[in-house]
Design a protein around this motif. Sequence first.
Motif, PDB file in Angstrom:
ATOM      1  N   SER A   1       1.773   5.676   2.126  1.00 45.47           N
ATOM      2  CA  SER A   1       0.428   5.085   2.041  1.00 45.47           C
ATOM      3  C   SER A   1      -0.026   4.558   3.395  1.00 45.47           C
ATOM      4  O   SER A   1      -1.178   4.735   3.797  1.00 45.47           O
ATOM      5  N   VAL A   2       0.908   3.915   4.098  1.00 48.13           N
ATOM      6  CA  VAL A   2       0.604   3.363   5.424  1.00 48.13           C
ATOM      7  C   VAL A   2       0.415   4.485   6.439  1.00 48.13           C
ATOM      8  O   VAL A   2      -0.404   4.385   7.362  1.00 48.13           O
ATOM      9  N   GLY A   3       1.175   5.567   6.266  1.00 50.22           N
ATOM     10  CA  GLY A   3       1.131   6.670   7.221  1.00 50.22           C
ATOM     11  C   GLY A   3       2.039   6.449   8.406  1.00 50.22           C
ATOM     12  O   GLY A   3       1.967   7.176   9.401  1.00 50.22           O
ATOM     13  N   ASP A   4       2.917   5.449   8.305  1.00 50.34           N
ATOM     14  CA  ASP A   4       3.873   5.151   9.377  1.00 50.34           C
ATOM     15  C   ASP A   4       5.273   5.342   8.813  1.00 50.34           C
ATOM     16  O   ASP A   4       5.822   4.463   8.152  1.00 50.34           O
ATOM     17  N   PHE A   5       5.848   6.525   9.068  1.00 55.25           N
ATOM     18  CA  PHE A   5       7.140   6.849   8.475  1.00 55.25           C
ATOM     19  C   PHE A   5       8.310   6.241   9.253  1.00 55.25           C
ATOM     20  O   PHE A   5       9.464   6.414   8.864  1.00 55.25           O
ATOM     21  N   SER A   6       8.006   5.543  10.324  1.00 54.97           N
ATOM     22  CA  SER A   6       9.060   4.895  11.106  1.00 54.97           C
ATOM     23  C   SER A   6       9.345   3.477  10.630  1.00 54.97           C
ATOM     24  O   SER A   6      10.252   2.824  11.144  1.00 54.97           O
ATOM     25  N   LEU A   7       8.567   2.985   9.667  1.00 56.32           N
ATOM     26  CA  LEU A   7       8.764   1.621   9.169  1.00 56.32           C
ATOM     27  C   LEU A   7      10.172   1.445   8.615  1.00 56.32           C
ATOM     28  O   LEU A   7      10.607   2.191   7.740  1.00 56.32           O
ATOM     29  N   LYS A   8      10.882   0.462   9.129  1.00 57.41           N
ATOM     30  CA  LYS A   8      12.229   0.192   8.646  1.00 57.41           C
ATOM     31  C   LYS A   8      12.252  -0.957   7.640  1.00 57.41           C
ATOM     32  O   LYS A   8      13.174  -1.074   6.846  1.00 57.41           O
ATOM     33  N   ARG A   9      11.238  -1.799   7.697  1.00 56.35           N
ATOM     34  CA  ARG A   9      11.137  -2.900   6.738  1.00 56.35           C
ATOM     35  C   ARG A   9       9.759  -2.874   6.102  1.00 56.35           C
ATOM     36  O   ARG A   9       8.743  -2.808   6.791  1.00 56.35           O
ATOM     37  N   ILE A  10       9.748  -2.927   4.783  1.00 52.47           N
ATOM     38  CA  ILE A  10       8.495  -2.979   4.046  1.00 52.47           C
ATOM     39  C   ILE A  10       8.179  -4.444   3.769  1.00 52.47           C
ATOM     40  O   ILE A  10       8.941  -5.150   3.099  1.00 52.47           O
ATOM     41  N   LEU A  11       7.055  -4.907   4.310  1.00 56.24           N
ATOM     42  CA  LEU A  11       6.639  -6.295   4.154  1.00 56.24           C
ATOM     43  C   LEU A  11       5.575  -6.407   3.069  1.00 56.24           C
ATOM     44  O   LEU A  11       5.000  -5.408   2.616  1.00 56.24           O
ATOM     45  N   LYS A  12       5.295  -7.651   2.660  1.00 57.65           N
ATOM     46  CA  LYS A  12       4.342  -7.872   1.570  1.00 57.65           C
ATOM     47  C   LYS A  12       2.979  -7.269   1.896  1.00 57.65           C
ATOM     48  O   LYS A  12       2.314  -6.699   1.024  1.00 57.65           O
ATOM     49  N   ARG A  13       2.569  -7.361   3.152  1.00 59.51           N
ATOM     50  CA  ARG A  13       1.254  -6.838   3.515  1.00 59.51           C
ATOM     51  C   ARG A  13       1.177  -5.318   3.337  1.00 59.51           C
ATOM     52  O   ARG A  13       0.118  -4.763   3.055  1.00 59.51           O
ATOM     53  N   HIS A  14       2.326  -4.658   3.507  1.00 56.67           N
ATOM     54  CA  HIS A  14       2.356  -3.209   3.304  1.00 56.67           C
ATOM     55  C   HIS A  14       2.177  -2.854   1.831  1.00 56.67           C
ATOM     56  O   HIS A  14       1.530  -1.851   1.491  1.00 56.67           O
ATOM     57  N   THR A  15       2.759  -3.663   0.960  1.00 61.00           N
ATOM     58  CA  THR A  15       2.695  -3.368  -0.473  1.00 61.00           C
ATOM     59  C   THR A  15       1.311  -3.641  -1.059  1.00 61.00           C
ATOM     60  O   THR A  15       1.065  -3.312  -2.225  1.00 61.00           O
ATOM     61  N   GLU A  16       0.419  -4.225  -0.288  1.00 61.42           N
ATOM     62  CA  GLU A  16      -0.934  -4.545  -0.777  1.00 61.42           C
ATOM     63  C   GLU A  16      -1.974  -3.530  -0.318  1.00 61.42           C
ATOM     64  O   GLU A  16      -3.176  -3.677  -0.589  1.00 61.42           O
ATOM     65  N   ILE A  17      -1.534  -2.476   0.388  1.00 61.63           N
ATOM     66  CA  ILE A  17      -2.462  -1.449   0.858  1.00 61.63           C
ATOM     67  C   ILE A  17      -2.999  -0.653  -0.329  1.00 61.63           C
ATOM     68  O   ILE A  17      -2.234  -0.203  -1.195  1.00 61.63           O
ATOM     69  N   ILE A  18      -4.307  -0.504  -0.377  1.00 63.73           N
ATOM     70  CA  ILE A  18      -4.940   0.238  -1.469  1.00 63.73           C
ATOM     71  C   ILE A  18      -4.763   1.739  -1.239  1.00 63.73           C
ATOM     72  O   ILE A  18      -5.276   2.301  -0.269  1.00 63.73           O
ATOM     73  N   SER A  19      -4.009   2.362  -2.120  1.00 66.15           N
ATOM     74  CA  SER A  19      -3.769   3.800  -2.028  1.00 66.15           C
ATOM     75  C   SER A  19      -3.226   4.284  -3.364  1.00 66.15           C
ATOM     76  O   SER A  19      -2.430   3.574  -4.005  1.00 66.15           O
ATOM     77  N   PRO A  20      -3.615   5.458  -3.802  1.00 67.94           N
ATOM     78  CA  PRO A  20      -3.050   5.990  -5.051  1.00 67.94           C
ATOM     79  C   PRO A  20      -1.551   6.262  -4.945  1.00 67.94           C
ATOM     80  O   PRO A  20      -0.877   6.444  -5.971  1.00 67.94           O
ATOM     81  N   TYR A  21      -1.033   6.276  -3.707  1.00 63.82           N
ATOM     82  CA  TYR A  21       0.389   6.520  -3.505  1.00 63.82           C
ATOM     83  C   TYR A  21       1.209   5.223  -3.476  1.00 63.82           C
ATOM     84  O   TYR A  21       2.434   5.284  -3.427  1.00 63.82           O
ATOM     85  N   ASN A  22       0.556   4.097  -3.496  1.00 59.37           N
ATOM     86  CA  ASN A  22       1.259   2.810  -3.443  1.00 59.37           C
ATOM     87  C   ASN A  22       1.750   2.449  -4.845  1.00 59.37           C
ATOM     88  O   ASN A  22       0.982   2.000  -5.695  1.00 59.37           O
ATOM     89  N   THR A  23       3.050   2.634  -5.069  1.00 52.92           N
ATOM     90  CA  THR A  23       3.598   2.402  -6.409  1.00 52.92           C
ATOM     91  C   THR A  23       3.917   0.930  -6.661  1.00 52.92           C
ATOM     92  O   THR A  23       4.470   0.596  -7.716  1.00 52.92           O
ATOM     93  N   TYR A  24       3.569   0.063  -5.722  1.00 50.73           N
ATOM     94  CA  TYR A  24       3.622  -1.375  -6.002  1.00 50.73           C
ATOM     95  C   TYR A  24       2.361  -1.805  -6.746  1.00 50.73           C
ATOM     96  O   TYR A  24       2.393  -2.723  -7.558  1.00 50.73           O
ATOM     97  N   LEU A  25       1.253  -1.116  -6.459  1.00 53.82           N
ATOM     98  CA  LEU A  25      -0.016  -1.477  -7.086  1.00 53.82           C
ATOM     99  C   LEU A  25      -0.341  -0.595  -8.295  1.00 53.82           C
ATOM    100  O   LEU A  25      -1.108  -1.011  -9.168  1.00 53.82           O
ATOM    101  N   ASN A  26       0.202   0.608  -8.315  1.00 51.61           N
ATOM    102  CA  ASN A  26      -0.134   1.557  -9.376  1.00 51.61           C
ATOM    103  C   ASN A  26       1.083   1.856 -10.238  1.00 51.61           C
ATOM    104  O   ASN A  26       2.180   2.098  -9.720  1.00 51.61           O
ATOM    105  N   ILE A  27       0.875   1.867 -11.542  1.00 52.12           N
ATOM    106  CA  ILE A  27       1.951   2.211 -12.476  1.00 52.12           C
ATOM    107  C   ILE A  27       2.036   3.731 -12.598  1.00 52.12           C
ATOM    108  O   ILE A  27       1.026   4.420 -12.630  1.00 52.12           O
TER     109      ILE A  27
END
Length: 343
Positions: free
Chosen positions: A252-278
């Motif tokens: 969702s972020v488009g940054d595949f180098s991220l080694k740590r997922i932070l809370k701000r990342h999990t709040e990104i609006i995207s249909p691929y974000n499975t923290y926000l979408n069931i």
Amino acid sequence: MAINKKYIRIGLIAIAAIFAMSAYIGLKVYRYAFGSDIAKTGIAYIPSDVKSMSLGEIFPDSIFKNPRYAHKMWETYNPEGSVRSGYYVIPQGLSLRKTFNILRAGLQTPVKVVLNPVRTIDRLAGMVSRFIEIDSARLYAKLSDPLTAEHYGFTPETFIGMFLPDTYEFYWNVSIDSFLNKMQRQYELFWTQNRRDKAKSLKMSINEILTLASIVDEESNIADDMRLIAGVYLNRLRIGMPLQADPTVRFSVGDFSLKRILKRHTEIISPYNTYLNIGLPPGPICIPSKVAIDAVLNYEKSDYLYFCASDDFSGRHKFARSLREHNRNAAAYQRALNRAGIR
């Protein structure tokens, strides 16, 4: 009379010399035309848009035992300069005649195309174009066209699932349509009736299996871990619990180098974000490996609902049934990241 005999002997010697010279020249011609005249292996890439090429444009002189003769023979043997496009490997020891027949007939050497689990269509196009003649921009335009995906029975979001990681043989100058048609055939061969039956028993479509497998593939490369992780996600899907898969957040972020997922990342609006979408995202987040696909189809049953990476950085995971247990495992992993200086 003696003089006549002398002249006869001289004549016979001259005739013998002429025959010997002719035989020598004939042997040389035969050797170069039909014998072993390739001094070392030659490799040639002849583009599709080239209608004629000189021998020097095809091969360096160093592969010929007699470059001058090879060029003369090429001009005689191939007066129009026409050759078939393609990739050619000419082995050491092959005759000129056979070499030129190969070029004129277009008897190419197949190339091996290695597909790895890349994440996006543009990266797929770039990877494939390294092996074959097709330009990456043209291939990307074709792959990203919704009509192309529809033609092969996919949506733009699921189309990447048709390209299974493996090593395939193609001719270097293969057309885009021929390339895609072969990839579809390989896809159909992989999806045997046995695999289709297993997907059906999970009450999932093939595209849903591919999507889940892509997430599993991003989580681990250890087969037994994959089966457990697949089981965890299937447990969550059954009870309507968010997958909360970190790889989908990276996508969702488009940054595949991220080694740590932070809370701000999990709040990104995207249909691929499975923290926000069931449920599952719209399509695979990478080309799933065959191992990951089979891990989903043959998942390990458990009552686990949580997992996180092991704090020993072994690549394995720790699984938990309760959130309390999971939080302890996650805290240990976070401390390990801190100690390693990974931010």
